[in-house]
Design a protein around this motif. Structure first.
Motif, mmCIF file in Angstrom:
data_model
loop_
_atom_site.group_PDB
_atom_site.id
_atom_site.type_symbol
_atom_site.label_atom_id
_atom_site.label_comp_id
_atom_site.label_asym_id
_atom_site.label_seq_id
_atom_site.Cartn_x
_atom_site.Cartn_y
_atom_site.Cartn_z
ATOM 1 N N ARG A 46 0.828 -1.200 0.000
ATOM 2 C CA ARG A 46 0.000 0.000 0.000
ATOM 3 C C ARG A 46 0.868 1.258 0.000
ATOM 4 O O ARG A 46 0.592 2.236 -0.689
ATOM 5 N N ASP A 80 -8.862 7.441 -3.034
ATOM 6 C CA ASP A 80 -9.116 7.039 -4.423
ATOM 7 C C ASP A 80 -10.586 7.322 -4.730
ATOM 8 O O ASP A 80 -11.490 6.701 -4.163
ATOM 9 N N GLN A 113 -12.061 6.764 -7.510
ATOM 10 C CA GLN A 113 -12.522 5.744 -8.468
ATOM 11 C C GLN A 113 -12.809 6.308 -9.860
ATOM 12 O O GLN A 113 -13.350 5.589 -10.706
ATOM 13 N N TYR A 157 -6.628 10.563 -7.660
ATOM 14 C CA TYR A 157 -6.146 10.299 -6.298
ATOM 15 C C TYR A 157 -5.804 11.600 -5.577
ATOM 16 O O TYR A 157 -5.176 12.495 -6.161
ATOM 17 N N ASN A 201 -15.043 5.706 7.157
ATOM 18 C CA ASN A 201 -15.900 4.908 6.269
ATOM 19 C C ASN A 201 -17.299 5.495 6.139
ATOM 20 O O ASN A 201 -17.991 5.274 5.139
ATOM 21 N N GLU A 232 -17.637 3.010 1.198
ATOM 22 C CA GLU A 232 -16.656 2.083 0.637
ATOM 23 C C GLU A 232 -16.997 1.639 -0.786
ATOM 24 O O GLU A 232 -16.115 1.191 -1.527
ATOM 25 N N ASP A 233 -18.285 1.785 -1.180
ATOM 26 C CA ASP A 233 -18.647 1.393 -2.544
ATOM 27 C C ASP A 233 -18.292 2.472 -3.566
ATOM 28 O O ASP A 233 -18.261 2.221 -4.775
ATOM 29 N N TYR A 257 -15.633 5.106 -2.709
ATOM 30 C CA TYR A 257 -14.280 5.613 -2.461
ATOM 31 C C TYR A 257 -13.438 4.519 -1.801
ATOM 32 O O TYR A 257 -13.969 3.624 -1.130
ATOM 33 N N GLU A 258 -12.148 4.640 -1.997
ATOM 34 C CA GLU A 258 -11.206 3.750 -1.308
ATOM 35 C C GLU A 258 -10.204 4.621 -0.562
ATOM 36 O O GLU A 258 -9.514 5.447 -1.174
ATOM 37 N N GLU A 277 -7.010 4.844 2.204
ATOM 38 C CA GLU A 277 -5.932 4.089 2.842
ATOM 39 C C GLU A 277 -5.101 5.016 3.706
ATOM 40 O O GLU A 277 -4.900 6.186 3.362
#
Length: 804
Positions: A61, A471, A473, A561, A588, A593-594, A596-597, A599
């Motif tokens: 990551r 992210d 997406q 990003y 979250n 979560e569906d 964006y991501e 980390e």
């Protein structure tokens, strides 16, 4: 293996060594020259120790983050809270300092008061332009006061980046070029350019400048490691040579031992160069470690040689018996010591693996050097005089041995009770041990750069970068107003954490664009509304000048990003885990979560996760070491029952040390994790010596247990005491380090080995006496796999002595 360790084999080895002395010395010299030629390949680490395996998910990551934004630890900060800064002369000098640094090739760009740009709205035609915050190179007191007021009151965008509003501290951000951050060029710039320039500035202006940032800290920290290698080697040689001379009272014996271990140190550096390994905080301790472990080999060999000379005065026979009798036992003990280090090779951490490989290779190398050099050099020298043998009859050593025998003979119950109490106390202490993932904890507290770290933690809430990668997406998703609003919520969430600084991201730039649109009014430092976004966001995307650098720092080239940077205080693993546990449910919720991501990454987080990984590996490597050595003991004595006798006296000192760590507040961390494997591998050597001698005495005394135990205690007690004292003071050398972790390593290993000596000299014989019916009997000990101390050799000696 049995054949390899047999009496006949060692007789052959002895004859080969003594008949080919010149050839062997030439080979040692040639090997030393070759390995010395490999020193040029040694390189010092310019990155933090990455304790995680390369393919670990957290590492992957982090690598993904670096691929998108480049090296994150490229920021150096300079700050001053001098009250006279905002006077014309010193204000100009501060700006000139940043300009001077900005002219260096190693610098990408600087963000200082003199570099600041204001986003300004123009009419006819309507447009935004970046204009200099400071227009002139000379100014009056009134103008400087105006700049100060405008900076602190009207430019919230630069809060946390250029100034701290709470204390009026001003800082300059210096961004190194990312391609030099992990290279020697970084070190050269910091040491040869940055530090002299800052010192010159301080001398000329009388202002105190604080400097920090990961590249700066890493450079000075690695320089400290380099400086301490020489200090450790010198101190280890001095301490061990003084103790050696105190025991033997012979300049000749001391000099021979020093020559042996110095060659061992040269080989250790050569192996590092040959394998092209970096010198890290771990591999840096190997050369002095070789000195500390090598001296006991010399003690055993020279002590045996002098005993033989005293016994019959025949030099050739003495040298032959030194190799045949001590070689076998010393090989086994060095193998067990190397095994303790070699277990690190089985971990997936590159740092630990390299340490285990180099340490285990060089422990076996110093054994070979000792076995070759000492007999060969003595073969060319005159037989020791009587004055050189006086140490063999020291009264105080006899008194110590008498005390041990009295304790075992008359106070066995007390020994067991004390051992049990120590065990219970240790278990209580173990439950209070904490795990520390602090990157700064082991750094020298007295160093100037550490005091600067404390200043920045106080003023700017930390200097350890914690990165959040978002992210969206989809391409150009970052600059969507909906995404910016979510990021703003996240920034507010992070700002609530006391351990984290005010976050920096593209959100700050967009807010600044709106403020500029409204003629710089600070109350408009906020995200645009849905009505304003169409004419404000395009300006934020196309900021000119140095603004471009800042924008590209926080949004990748595709616009998919976003990077959010916050700085954290030097908190431990437990605190960080609590913060993560608290943040993730909220993150979250902000970023579904569906869609964006998100980390969390960064060097500070990598180090903390690495510490947890090491703790797991500590258990694995120590368990492997215990299993391996237990198998060796079971095979040597052909008895599984002997595992109990051999392991208990060596596991108790480890538990006592772990308990002490809990009571003294010494946390489990990368440096202290090594203590247990190192100490166990070394301390079990005493057990092997004692049990081997005990079995020999049993046979000589017609299996009378008590007589054999006391005879073994008197015979092995002296050499065990000698080697334990050398090891104790040898490892204590590490306590002169300025690194907290190295100090803890030295102190804890020393304490563990001292406990191990007492355990092997008191608890081990007490167990043999108390368990004679179950374990210490003729059936269990009659047929060993190998004769560590050859009985056949002893029988031949007696025959020869009778003839003479």
């Amino acid at each position: 293996m049995s054949k390899f360790l047999s009496f006949e084999f060692w007789n052959t080895v002895a004859r080969t060594i003594l008949r080919n002395r010149i050839l062997i010395l030439i080979l040692i010299f040639a090997t030393t020259v070759f390995l010395a030629s490999q020193w040029k390949n040694m390189k010092f680490s310019y990155t933090e120790a990455n304790l995680l395996p390369d393919d670990d998910e957290i590492n992957l990551r982090y690598q993904e983050f670096l691929d998108k934004f480049g090296e994150e630890g490229n920021l150096i900060v300079m700050a001053t809270n001098d009250s006279t800064l905002f006077t014309p002369e010193k204000f100009k000098a501060w700006n000139d300092l940043a300009k001077r640094l900005n002219s260096y090739d190693e610098i990408d760009f600087t963000v200082s008061i003199g570099d600041l740009k204001k986003l300004q709205k123009f009419e006819d035609p309507g447009r935004f332009e970046m204009v200099p915050f400071i227009k002139d190179s000379t100014f009056s007191s009134e103008e400087v006061s105006g700049y100060r007021e405008e900076l602190f009151e009207r430019l919230p965008f630069y809060e946390g980046l250029v100034y701290s509003k709470n204390s009026n501290t001003v800082q300059s951000a210096i961004y190194l070029k990312k391609d030099i951050v992990n290279s020697k060029l970084r070190k050269d710039f910091v040491v040869n350019d940055l530090i002299p320039i800052v010192e010159e500035f301080e001398e000329q202006t009388g202002m105190n400048v604080y400097v920090s940032g990961m590249p700066y800290i890493r450079t000075l920290n690695s320089q400290n490691i380099i400086d301490e290698i020489g200090m450790f080697i010198g101190a280890a040689l001095l301490v061990t040579s003084l103790i050696f001379f105190f025991f033997f009272r012979s300049f000749r014996a001391t000099l021979i031992s020093m020559i042996t271990v110095v060659i061992g140190v040269m080989w250790a550096f050569g192996v590092l160069g040959l394998l092209h390994y970096e010198i890290t905080v771990l591999t840096a301790i190997i050369p002095p470690l070789i000195i500390v472990i090598g001296i006991p080999n010399c003690i055993f060999l020279i002590n045996k040689y002098q005993q033989e000379i005293k016994k019959h005065g025949n030099q050739a026979k003495s040298l032959q018996r030194v190799i045949t009798k001590v070689g076998n036992a010393t090989l086994i003990t060095n193998l067990t010591t190397a095994s303790g280090f070699a277990t690190f090779i089985l971990t997936e951490s590159t740092l630990l693996k390299e340490f285990g490989i180099v340490a285990s290779i060089n422990i076996l190398a110093i054994f070979i050097l000792s076995l070759l050099i000492i007999p060969i050099i003595y073969s060319y020298m005159r037989i020791p005089k009587q004055k050189h043998l006086k140490h063999l009859n020291k009264r105080w050593i006899g008194g110590f041995v008498d005390w041990m025998e009295r304790m075992v003979r008359h106070h066995r119950i007390s020994i067991f009770i004390i051992s049990l109490l120590l065990l219970v106390g240790s278990i209580i202490g173990i439950y209070t041990i904490k795990i520390s993932g602090s990157l700064l904890e082991d750094m020298p507290k007295s160093a100037g750069f550490f005091q600067d770290i404390e200043f920045f933690e106080e003023e700017f809430d930390g200097i350890m970068p914690l990165e959040i990668l978002i992210d969206t997406q989809r391409e150009k998703g970052v600059m969507k107003l909906s995404t910016l609003k979510r990021m703003d919520q996240l920034q507010d969430l992070l700002a609530e954490e006391e351990e984290l600084s005010k976050p920096l991201s593209v959100v700050n730039l967009v807010k600044y664009s709106k403020q500029a649109y409204y003629n710089g009014n600070p109350k408009y430092f906020q995200l645009p509304t849905s009505q304003e976004q169409n004419f404000i966001l395009p300006y934020a995307k196309n900021l000119g000048g140095d603004g471009n650098n800042i924008l590209n720092t926080y949004v990748d080239s595709t616009g998919r990003y976003a990077r959010m940077t916050t700085f954290m205080k030097d908190i431990g693993t437990e605190e960080m885990e609590k913060i993560e546990e608290d943040l993730w449910p909220k993150i979250n919720k902000i970023f579904p979560e569906d869609r964006y991501e998100v980390e969390m990454t960064g060097k500070a987080l990598i180090f903390q996760k690495g510490t947890n990984y090491l703790v797991k590996n500590l258990v694995i490597s120590l368990s492997l070491a215990i299993l391996l050595i237990a198998l060796i003991m079971a095979w040597m004595f052909k008895s599984w029952k002997m595992i109990l006798v051999s392991l208990v006296p060596n596991l108790l000192p480890l538990l006592v040390t772990a308990g002490l760590m809990g009571f003294l507040g010494v946390p489990i961390k990368p440096s202290t994790i090594l203590v247990f494997s190192i100490a166990f591998g070394i301390s079990v050597d005493d057990t092997i010596h004692f049990l081997a001698k005990y079995r020999q005495e049993l046979k000589a005394n017609k299996w009378k247990v008590k007589r054999s135990v006391y005879a073994s205690l008197r015979e092995t007690g002296v050499s065990m005491f000698y080697t334990s004292i050398v090891l104790f003071f040898g490892f204590s050398v590490f306590m002169i380090s300025s690194f907290g972790g190295t100090v803890a390593l030295g102190g804890l290993v020393s304490a563990t080995l001292l406990f191990a000596m007492l355990s092997n000299l008191l608890l081990l014989p007490s167990m043999l006496l108390s368990l004679e019916k179950e374990i210490a009997n003729k059936q269990v000990l009659k047929k060993p796999a190998i004769d560590i101390i050859s009985e056949e050799d002893d029988f031949l000696e007696e025959e020869e002595d009778l003839k003479n």
